[in-house]
Every structure is written in C-alpha cells, then in structure tokens.
Design a protein around this motif. Structure first.
Motif, PDB file in Angstrom:
ATOM      1  N   GLY A  51      58.848  51.674  31.944  1.00 32.08           N
ATOM      2  CA  GLY A  51      57.345  51.507  32.527  1.00 32.08           C
ATOM      3  C   GLY A  51      57.000  50.404  33.437  1.00 32.08           C
ATOM      4  N   PHE A  52      57.928  49.964  34.098  1.00 30.76           N
ATOM      5  CA  PHE A  52      57.667  48.661  34.910  1.00 30.76           C
ATOM      6  C   PHE A  52      57.216  49.064  36.473  1.00 30.76           C
ATOM      7  N   LEU A  53      56.497  48.086  37.067  1.00 30.38           N
ATOM      8  CA  LEU A  53      56.244  48.658  38.457  1.00 30.38           C
ATOM      9  C   LEU A  53      56.237  47.480  39.223  1.00 30.38           C
ATOM     10  N   ARG A  54      56.968  47.585  40.310  1.00 31.58           N
ATOM     11  CA  ARG A  54      56.928  46.574  41.456  1.00 31.58           C
ATOM     12  C   ARG A  54      55.725  46.833  42.255  1.00 31.58           C
ATOM     13  N   ILE A  55      54.949  45.526  42.222  1.00 38.28           N
ATOM     14  CA  ILE A  55      53.748  45.560  43.200  1.00 38.28           C
ATOM     15  C   ILE A  55      53.643  44.693  43.992  1.00 38.28           C
ATOM     16  N   HIS A  56      54.824  43.739  44.265  1.00 39.29           N
ATOM     17  CA  HIS A  56      54.912  42.924  45.262  1.00 39.29           C
ATOM     18  C   HIS A  56      56.466  42.465  45.257  1.00 39.29           C
ATOM     19  N   ARG A  57      56.804  41.803  46.597  1.00 39.13           N
ATOM     20  CA  ARG A  57      58.143  41.623  46.631  1.00 39.13           C
ATOM     21  C   ARG A  57      58.625  40.307  45.421  1.00 39.13           C
ATOM     22  N   SER A  58      57.589  39.744  45.122  1.00 40.05           N
ATOM     23  CA  SER A  58      58.113  38.753  43.774  1.00 40.05           C
ATOM     24  C   SER A  58      57.219  38.921  42.594  1.00 40.05           C
ATOM     25  N   PHE A  59      56.799  40.234  42.540  1.00 40.21           N
ATOM     26  CA  PHE A  59      56.206  40.594  41.038  1.00 40.21           C
ATOM     27  C   PHE A  59      56.543  41.838  40.565  1.00 40.21           C
ATOM     28  N   LEU A  60      56.919  42.031  39.299  1.00 40.15           N
ATOM     29  CA  LEU A  60      57.150  43.127  38.541  1.00 40.15           C
ATOM     30  C   LEU A  60      56.190  43.266  37.370  1.00 40.15           C
ATOM     31  N   VAL A  61      55.526  44.249  37.001  1.00 37.71           N
ATOM     32  CA  VAL A  61      54.594  44.655  36.025  1.00 37.71           C
ATOM     33  C   VAL A  61      54.759  45.440  35.277  1.00 37.71           C
ATOM     34  N   ALA A  62      54.226  45.243  33.851  1.00 40.34           N
ATOM     35  CA  ALA A  62      54.373  46.455  32.895  1.00 40.34           C
ATOM     36  C   ALA A  62      53.179  47.244  33.257  1.00 40.34           C
ATOM     37  N   LYS A  63      53.268  48.687  33.351  1.00 42.21           N
ATOM     38  CA  LYS A  63      52.277  49.334  33.847  1.00 42.21           C
ATOM     39  C   LYS A  63      51.195  49.488  32.701  1.00 42.21           C
ATOM     40  N   ASN A  64      51.683  49.575  31.540  1.00 41.11           N
ATOM     41  CA  ASN A  64      50.698  49.656  30.138  1.00 41.11           C
ATOM     42  C   ASN A  64      49.886  48.254  30.214  1.00 41.11           C
ATOM     43  N   LYS A  65      50.593  47.325  30.489  1.00 41.27           N
ATOM     44  CA  LYS A  65      49.718  45.974  30.164  1.00 41.27           C
ATOM     45  C   LYS A  65      48.628  45.649  31.326  1.00 41.27           C
ATOM     46  N   ILE A  66      48.423  46.479  32.220  1.00 40.20           N
ATOM     47  CA  ILE A  66      47.550  46.154  33.107  1.00 40.20           C
ATOM     48  C   ILE A  66      46.027  46.508  32.654  1.00 40.20           C
ATOM     49  N   ASP A  67      45.207  45.361  32.756  1.00 35.91           N
ATOM     50  CA  ASP A  67      43.818  45.702  32.316  1.00 35.91           C
ATOM     51  C   ASP A  67      42.942  46.037  33.389  1.00 35.91           C
ATOM     52  N   ALA A  68      42.971  45.673  34.505  1.00 33.27           N
ATOM     53  CA  ALA A  68      42.063  46.266  35.815  1.00 33.27           C
ATOM     54  C   ALA A  68      42.957  46.009  36.947  1.00 33.27           C
ATOM     55  N   PHE A  69      42.368  46.576  38.012  1.00 35.38           N
ATOM     56  CA  PHE A  69      43.111  46.516  39.244  1.00 35.38           C
ATOM     57  C   PHE A  69      42.220  46.833  40.491  1.00 35.38           C
ATOM     58  N   SER A  70      42.417  46.068  41.769  1.00 33.26           N
ATOM     59  CA  SER A  70      41.673  46.416  42.864  1.00 33.26           C
ATOM     60  C   SER A  70      42.616  46.741  43.758  1.00 33.26           C
ATOM     61  N   ALA A  71      42.198  46.613  45.114  1.00 31.76           N
ATOM     62  CA  ALA A  71      43.114  47.051  46.314  1.00 31.76           C
ATOM     63  C   ALA A  71      44.021  45.844  46.507  1.00 31.76           C
ATOM     64  N   THR A  72      43.734  44.586  46.057  1.00 28.13           N
ATOM     65  CA  THR A  72      44.400  43.326  46.291  1.00 28.13           C
ATOM     66  C   THR A  72      45.142  42.924  45.320  1.00 28.13           C
ATOM     67  N   ASP A  73      44.938  43.306  43.844  1.00 28.64           N
ATOM     68  CA  ASP A  73      45.463  42.798  43.054  1.00 28.64           C
ATOM     69  C   ASP A  73      45.418  43.458  41.447  1.00 28.64           C
ATOM     70  N   VAL A  74      46.214  43.205  40.531  1.00 35.00           N
ATOM     71  CA  VAL A  74      45.996  43.529  39.212  1.00 35.00           C
ATOM     72  C   VAL A  74      45.533  42.289  38.281  1.00 35.00           C
ATOM     73  N   GLU A  75      45.022  42.836  37.105  1.00 32.11           N
ATOM     74  CA  GLU A  75      44.680  41.902  36.287  1.00 32.11           C
ATOM     75  C   GLU A  75      45.586  42.063  34.868  1.00 32.11           C
ATOM     76  N   ILE A  76      46.258  41.231  34.576  1.00 32.49           N
ATOM     77  CA  ILE A  76      46.972  41.417  32.993  1.00 32.49           C
ATOM     78  C   ILE A  76      46.807  40.131  32.185  1.00 32.49           C
ATOM     79  N   ASN A  77      46.124  40.267  31.019  1.00 34.21           N
ATOM     80  CA  ASN A  77      45.922  39.073  30.330  1.00 34.21           C
ATOM     81  C   ASN A  77      45.377  37.981  30.818  1.00 34.21           C
ATOM     82  N   GLY A  78      44.377  38.342  31.753  1.00 38.93           N
ATOM     83  CA  GLY A  78      43.566  37.168  32.310  1.00 38.93           C
ATOM     84  C   GLY A  78      44.211  36.648  33.690  1.00 38.93           C
ATOM     85  N   GLU A  79      45.261  37.162  34.067  1.00 37.92           N
ATOM     86  CA  GLU A  79      45.991  36.598  35.250  1.00 37.92           C
ATOM     87  C   GLU A  79      45.931  37.590  36.431  1.00 37.92           C
ATOM     88  N   GLN A  80      45.676  37.281  37.516  1.00 41.29           N
ATOM     89  CA  GLN A  80      45.597  37.823  38.753  1.00 41.29           C
ATOM     90  C   GLN A  80      46.864  37.819  39.617  1.00 41.29           C
TER      91      GLN A  80
END
Length: 225
Positions: A180-209
């Motif tokens: 369940g991990f998602l590549r959202i940027h050439r430098s970032f891989l995120v856990a999809k189920n840990k995403i708290d919010a998202f917009s067209a430019t970023d995702v928020e996980i545990n307070g991190e943009q």
C-alpha cells in the motif's frame, strides 16, 4: 504446532553435533541443514525458507557478524560462540540470544523459548532490517509513514523515529509494492493509509507536507480520489 526451520552455521563438527542433538530434543525446531561457512549459508537461504540460524562467529571466508550485516532480511539468529567479547555487537544486530560454548541444554532451551516469545509478538507485523551506523535496525512496515530519497540514501520516517540508510528508493518501492505504498514524487514514497489530507500539490502525513511531483500528479489524484 508451528515448527521453526533452522540451519546451523558452524565450522567445528563437534560443536555442530551438540546443536543438532539439542534441536532434535525440541519439538518445534527442525534442522534444514548444516553450513561450514557463511557463504554456503547464504546460498541455502536462497533455496529454503529459514526461520532461525544458529550462528558461530569465527568462521572461514566471512565472519558471523559480517554475515548478519550482509543479509538484507535476516531470519532470527542465535549466536553460538566461545568468545563473550562479541556479545554486545551481537545484541546490537538484534539477535535473539548469545550462547557461550560449551552450551548447556537448559541454556539452549531458554534461548529458543525467547524465539517463540518474539514470534508471538511479531506474528501479525512484518518488519524489514536496515543498516544504520553499523547496526541492523528493525522497522515495521505498517509503522512507516513515508520514505525520502537522498541520493544514495533513503530516510525512513515512522511516527516515533527516522532512520537514514544506504538504499535506493526504487529498490524499497519494489519491496513494498504489495504493502500500500504510493510513489508521489521522484524523491518520495508514502504509505497511502497514513495520508491525512491532500491537495493538487502535496499530501499531509502526521503534520508533514510532502510535495506531489508534476509527472505523478494525475495518477496520484486519481488514486486518492
């Protein structure tokens, strides 16, 4: 009853015979092979599913502690050695126990029972081990929030800690493909189920943009809905 498949990595025949005899007295252990050096053990690990290694330290070709460090996802390990001075290094590599030769059966039994206790605690959690400052550090996959690429290294962030290890983001992405991990940027891989919010430019996980790369934007937005 679950049986643990184990191998013995030991270049002294008499020492190996003692371990074999002890294994045969424990119903939940099954010996799948004896290796006289670590390179042979590496080959066997590619062919068999091994839960536990009884590992000597002073081996030909590759020493026991270096063997542990060379394994990307090592099984559980119990060190069997005549040298107490390596015990701290062994525990830093997250071994189950460190047995000093000559090994009494009661002490052997205590060590393998630790294995059962550890197994019951981790049975529902899959973990990976990473090299961090000469140690092998355990990271539970379901605790990872996101992973950042830093050239030859990656930074793995969980809620409680962040570790830096020499690894390629593409390699870890492949290893976590079914988790369940998602590549959202050439430098970032995120856990999809840990995403708290998202917009067209970023995702928020545990307070991190965390930025969404332009080439990933359409696919990410489509997956997140």
């Amino acid at each position: 009853m679950h049986r643990y498949n184990c191998i013995i990595v030991e270049d002294e025949p008499l020492a190996a015979e003692v371990i074999i005899d002890y294994i045969e007295q424990v119903p939940f252990l099954q010996c799948k092979g004896i290796c006289t050096d670590a390179l042979y053990a590496m080959d066997l690990l590619q062919k068999e599913t091994i839960d536990l290694i009884f590992l000597d330290i002073h081996l030909p070709k590759l020493k026991g502690l270096d063997f542990i460090k060379a394994l990307r996802q090592p099984p559980q390990i119990i060190i069997t050695s005549a040298y107490p001075e390596y015990a701290l290094q062994g525990y830093e590599l997250n071994v189950v126990d460190y047995l000093l030769k000559p090994i009494e059966f009661s002490r052997f039994l205590m060590a393998v029972n630790k294995l059962k206790e550890r197994g019951s605690m981790d049975s529902d959690k899959t973990a990976l081990f990473f090299n961090v400052s000469k140690k092998r550090v355990k990271v539970y996959i379901d605790e990872i929030l996101f992973i950042e690429s830093l050239k030859e290294y990656i930074r793995i962030t969980t809620k409680d800690k962040s570790i830096l290890t020499k690894f390629q983001l593409g390699q870890i992405e492949e290893m976590l493909a079914k988790n369940g991990f998602l590549r959202i940027h050439r430098s970032f891989l995120v856990a999809k189920n840990k995403i708290d919010a998202f917009s067209a430019t970023d995702v928020e996980i545990n307070g991190e943009q965390i930025p969404i790369g332009r080439s990933y934007k359409d696919a990410v937005i489509a997956l997140l809905g």
